[in-house]
Design a protein around this motif. Structure first.
Motif, PDB file in Angstrom:
ATOM      1  N   THR A 171      -0.998  34.380  -3.196  1.00 49.35           N
ATOM      2  CA  THR A 171       0.066  33.374  -3.334  1.00 49.35           C
ATOM      3  C   THR A 171      -0.275  32.108  -2.568  1.00 49.35           C
ATOM      4  O   THR A 171      -1.000  32.146  -1.569  1.00 49.35           O
ATOM      5  CB  THR A 171       1.414  33.897  -2.795  1.00 49.35           C
ATOM      6  N   VAL A 172       0.249  30.998  -3.072  1.00 42.84           N
ATOM      7  CA  VAL A 172       0.206  29.734  -2.321  1.00 42.84           C
ATOM      8  C   VAL A 172       1.639  29.211  -2.235  1.00 42.84           C
ATOM      9  O   VAL A 172       2.454  29.449  -3.121  1.00 42.84           O
ATOM     10  CB  VAL A 172      -0.708  28.674  -2.984  1.00 42.84           C
ATOM     11  N   PHE A 231       3.896  25.705  -1.579  1.00 41.67           N
ATOM     12  CA  PHE A 231       3.747  24.236  -1.581  1.00 41.67           C
ATOM     13  C   PHE A 231       5.115  23.560  -1.446  1.00 41.67           C
ATOM     14  O   PHE A 231       6.153  24.168  -1.713  1.00 41.67           O
ATOM     15  CB  PHE A 231       3.047  23.772  -2.872  1.00 41.67           C
ATOM     16  N   SER A 274       6.111  28.368  -5.062  1.00 42.55           N
ATOM     17  CA  SER A 274       4.948  29.230  -4.888  1.00 42.55           C
ATOM     18  C   SER A 274       4.320  29.515  -6.241  1.00 42.55           C
ATOM     19  O   SER A 274       5.021  29.538  -7.264  1.00 42.55           O
ATOM     20  CB  SER A 274       5.347  30.568  -4.248  1.00 42.55           C
ATOM     21  N   LEU A 331      -7.595  27.900  -4.287  1.00 39.45           N
ATOM     22  CA  LEU A 331      -6.217  28.024  -3.804  1.00 39.45           C
ATOM     23  C   LEU A 331      -5.799  26.853  -2.926  1.00 39.45           C
ATOM     24  O   LEU A 331      -4.635  26.431  -2.961  1.00 39.45           O
ATOM     25  CB  LEU A 331      -6.037  29.346  -3.041  1.00 39.45           C
ATOM     26  N   ASP A 332      -6.744  26.315  -2.149  1.00 40.28           N
ATOM     27  CA  ASP A 332      -6.412  25.156  -1.297  1.00 40.28           C
ATOM     28  C   ASP A 332      -6.042  23.950  -2.153  1.00 40.28           C
ATOM     29  O   ASP A 332      -5.072  23.240  -1.863  1.00 40.28           O
ATOM     30  CB  ASP A 332      -7.603  24.795  -0.387  1.00 40.28           C
ATOM     31  N   THR A 373      -2.614  24.472  -3.623  1.00 41.06           N
ATOM     32  CA  THR A 373      -1.569  24.232  -2.616  1.00 41.06           C
ATOM     33  C   THR A 373      -1.302  22.735  -2.480  1.00 41.06           C
ATOM     34  O   THR A 373      -0.140  22.301  -2.440  1.00 41.06           O
ATOM     35  CB  THR A 373      -1.991  24.805  -1.243  1.00 41.06           C
ATOM     36  N   LYS A 374      -2.393  21.954  -2.413  1.00 42.95           N
ATOM     37  CA  LYS A 374      -2.256  20.490  -2.266  1.00 42.95           C
ATOM     38  C   LYS A 374      -1.596  19.873  -3.491  1.00 42.95           C
ATOM     39  O   LYS A 374      -0.743  19.006  -3.387  1.00 42.95           O
ATOM     40  CB  LYS A 374      -3.639  19.859  -2.058  1.00 42.95           C
ATOM     41  N   GLY A 387       0.330  21.396  -5.741  1.00 40.51           N
ATOM     42  CA  GLY A 387       1.716  21.849  -5.774  1.00 40.51           C
ATOM     43  C   GLY A 387       2.350  21.763  -7.144  1.00 40.51           C
ATOM     44  O   GLY A 387       1.774  22.182  -8.147  1.00 40.51           O
TER      45      GLY A 387
END
Length: 434
Positions: A366-367, A369, A383, A420-421, A424-425, A427
Motif C-alpha cells: 500500500t501507499v 498519499f 491509498s 511505489l515512491d 505516492t508522490k 497520489g
C-alpha cells in the motif's frame, strides 16, 4: 391455514428485495405474480440511513423518506407503489420453515406460501454478546442496529439519556458511524475494540490513524486492544457499567454493540450448496436448486474481476445482485441472454463531515498519499493497493464525484505501477489521468 401461491417470492424485506421488485416491475411482472415476505412491518427501505441520518438530532431521516430506491438516486417505492404494480407485500411475517424440494415456505403463524421461483434475500443478522454468554449482556439500553425497530429504540434512549455516557463496542463500520452519530447528539462517547486499529478488514494503519485522530479531536475516547467481558446494571435493569478485559470499568447509560453480522441461511441448511459462509450461486445468482436464487449478503458468487468466489456484505452489492437475479430470471423466460455479473467491490461511509469511498481489492502493498492530518480543515487523502505491479484497490477520503469515479476506474482497469515512491508522490493525479 390458507395456502397462498405466487409465481415469484422474494424472501426478505431489505434493500435487495426492494431493488428486485423494481426490476420485476421494469421487466413486466403481472399483478398477483410476485410477493415479498418480510418479518419487518414496513416496506423495503435503504438500511444505511439507520446508522446515519436516522439518528441526527435535527432534520433526522424518517420513513417514508428513505424507502428504496432513493439511496441510488431512483424513485421512492412507497407501499402504494407495490399495490399499483400488483406486488403483494406480506409484512410482519417470519418464515420458520423452507422446503425447497416442495417449493414451499411456512410462517411462524402456520401460513403456507408456494412459489415457482424463490429469491432468498434474507440478509444478515447481528452477532450479539449474549451469543457468547457475556455476563450482563441482556441489560436494558444495550443496543444492536439492524432494523428500523432497533433504530427507534436507540433514538428513544438518546432522548432519555440526554448528555449521558455512551459506550460503543466494536470498531468497524457500525462502530464508527454510530460513534459519530451519538457524539452529534452530545453524548460522552467511548469506543472499545480489540484490534490495533479501527476497520482492520479494510483500513491500513495509516488510514485508520486519521480517523482515530479525527474522532479523538471530536472528544471521542478510543480504547483499543481490549474487549467488553461483562456489564453491571442499575436496580431498574438499565446498564450501568461496561467491564473490560484489561480491568478498566466504563460508566454507561447507553451501549451500542457492532461486532459483525452473520448471513441468515439457517432455513436452507442441507437443501442448497454453501460456500464460505454463504449460499453458493453462479454469475446469475442461481443456486444449486434451479428454482432458487440468492442475492445480497447471503450469496457467495463468482467475482469475475478476481476469478474467485466471494461473499460481499454491502448495500451496493445488495442492490446490484438483486437486479442481476431478476434480469436472469426474466431473461430465461424470454429466451434472452444476460451478461454475467461483473462486480467491482465498492464500500463507502459518511460520518461527521467526512466521506470516504473504496473500490477494488485491499491486497498487496500500500501507499498513502495526500493530506491525512486529522486537524486539517478539509482533509483529502487516499491509498492505493498494489499487487503484482498493478493497482488493484483505491481509497479516497474527501473526494469529489469526479475524483471518486477516477479511483473506481483505476480499481477496475488495474493499471501498472512499478514504482511505489513515484505513485505516492503522484497520489490522486495518478487516478485522474487514467
Amino acid at each position: 391455514m390458507a395456502e397462498k401461491s405466487f409465481k415469484y417470492v422474494i424472501l426478505g424485506g431489505g434493500v435487495a428485495a426492494g431493488y428486485a421488485a423494481r426490476q420485476f416491475a421494469k421487466q413486466g411482472v403481472q399483478p398477483g405474480e410476485l410477493a415479498i415476505i418480510s418479518k419487518e412491518a414496513v416496506a423495503p427501505y435503504e438500511r444505511p440511513a439507520l446508522s446515519k441520518a436516522y439518528l441526527f438530532p435535527e432534520g433526522a431521516a424518517r420513513l417514508p423518506g428513505f424507502h428504496v430506491c432513493v439511496g441510488s438516486g431512483g424513485e421512492r417505492l412507497l407501499p402504494e407503489w407495490y399495490k399499483e404494480k400488483g406486488i403483494e407485500l406480506i409484512l410482519s411475517t417470519e418464515i420458520v420453515k423452507a422446503d425447497l424440494p416442495a417449493n414451499t415456505l411456512v410462517s411462524a403463524a402456520g401460513e403456507t406460501f408456494k412459489y415457482q421461483i424463490l429469491i432468498i434475500a434474507t440478509g444478515s443478522t447481528v452477532i450479539k454478546l449474549t451469543d457468547f454468554g457475556v455476563q450482563g449482556a441482556d441489560a436494558k439500553n444495550i443496543f444492536y442496529l439492524r432494523e428500523i425497530d432497533d433504530a427507534d429504540k436507540l433514538v428513544e434512549a438518546i432522548k432519555a439519556k440526554k448528555n449521558g455516557k455512551a459506550v460503543i463496542v466494536g470498531g468497524g463500520y457500525i462502530g464508527l458511524e454510530l460513534g459519530a452519530a451519538l457524539k452529534i447528539n452530545n453524548l460522552d462517547v467511548s469506543m472499545v475494540y480489540p484490534e490495533p486499529w479501527c476497520m482492520p478488514r479494510l483500513f491500513t494503519s495509516g488510514i485508520a490513524a486519521f480517523y482515530e485522530g479525527y474522532y479523538a479531536n471530536k472528544g471521542i475516547k478510543i480504547i483499543k486492544g481490549t474487549v467488553a467481558v461483562g456489564f453491571t446494571s442499575h436496580s431498574n435493569g438499565e446498564v450501568k457499567e461496561v467491564q473490560l478485559k484489561d480491568g478498566r470499568v466504563l460508566e454507561a447509560d447507553i451501549v451500542v454493540v457492532g461486532v459483525g453480522g452473520r448471513p441468515l441461511t439457517a432455513l436452507f441448511k442441507g437443501q442448497v450448496e454453501e460456500e464460505t459462509g454463504g449460499i453458493k450461486t453462479d454469475a446469475f445468482f442461481k443456486t444449486s436448486v434451479p428454482t432458487v436464487y440468492a442475492v445480497g449478503d447471503v450469496a457467495t458468487f463468482p467475482l469475475k474481476l478476481y476469478n474467485e468466489l466471494r461473499r460481499v456484505e454491502h448495500v451496493d452489492h445488495a442492490r446490484k445482485s438483486a437486479e442481476q437475479a431478476v434480469k436472469a430470471i426474466k431473461g430465461l423466460e424470454k429466451g434472452q441472454s444476460v451478461d454475467e455479473y461483473d462486480y467491482l467491490p465498492y464500500f463507502y461511509s459518511r460520518s461527521f463531515d467526512l466521506a470516504w469511498q473504496f473500490y477494488g481489492d485491499n491486497v498487496g502493498d500500500t501507499v498513502l498519499f495526500g493530506d491525512n492530518n486529522p486537524q486539517s480543515p478539509k482533509p483529502k487523502f487516499g491509498s492505493y493497493w498494489i499487487k503484482d505491479g498493478k493497482v488493484v484497490g483505491a481509497f479516497l477520503e474527501g473526494g469529489s464525484a469526479e475524483e471518486n469515479q477516477a479511483i473506481a476506474k483505476v480499481a477496475k482497469l488495474q493499471p501498472k505501477a512499478e514504482n511505489l515512491d513515484a505513485l505516492t508522490k503522484e497520489g490522486l493525479a495518478f487516478a485522474c489521468k487514467i
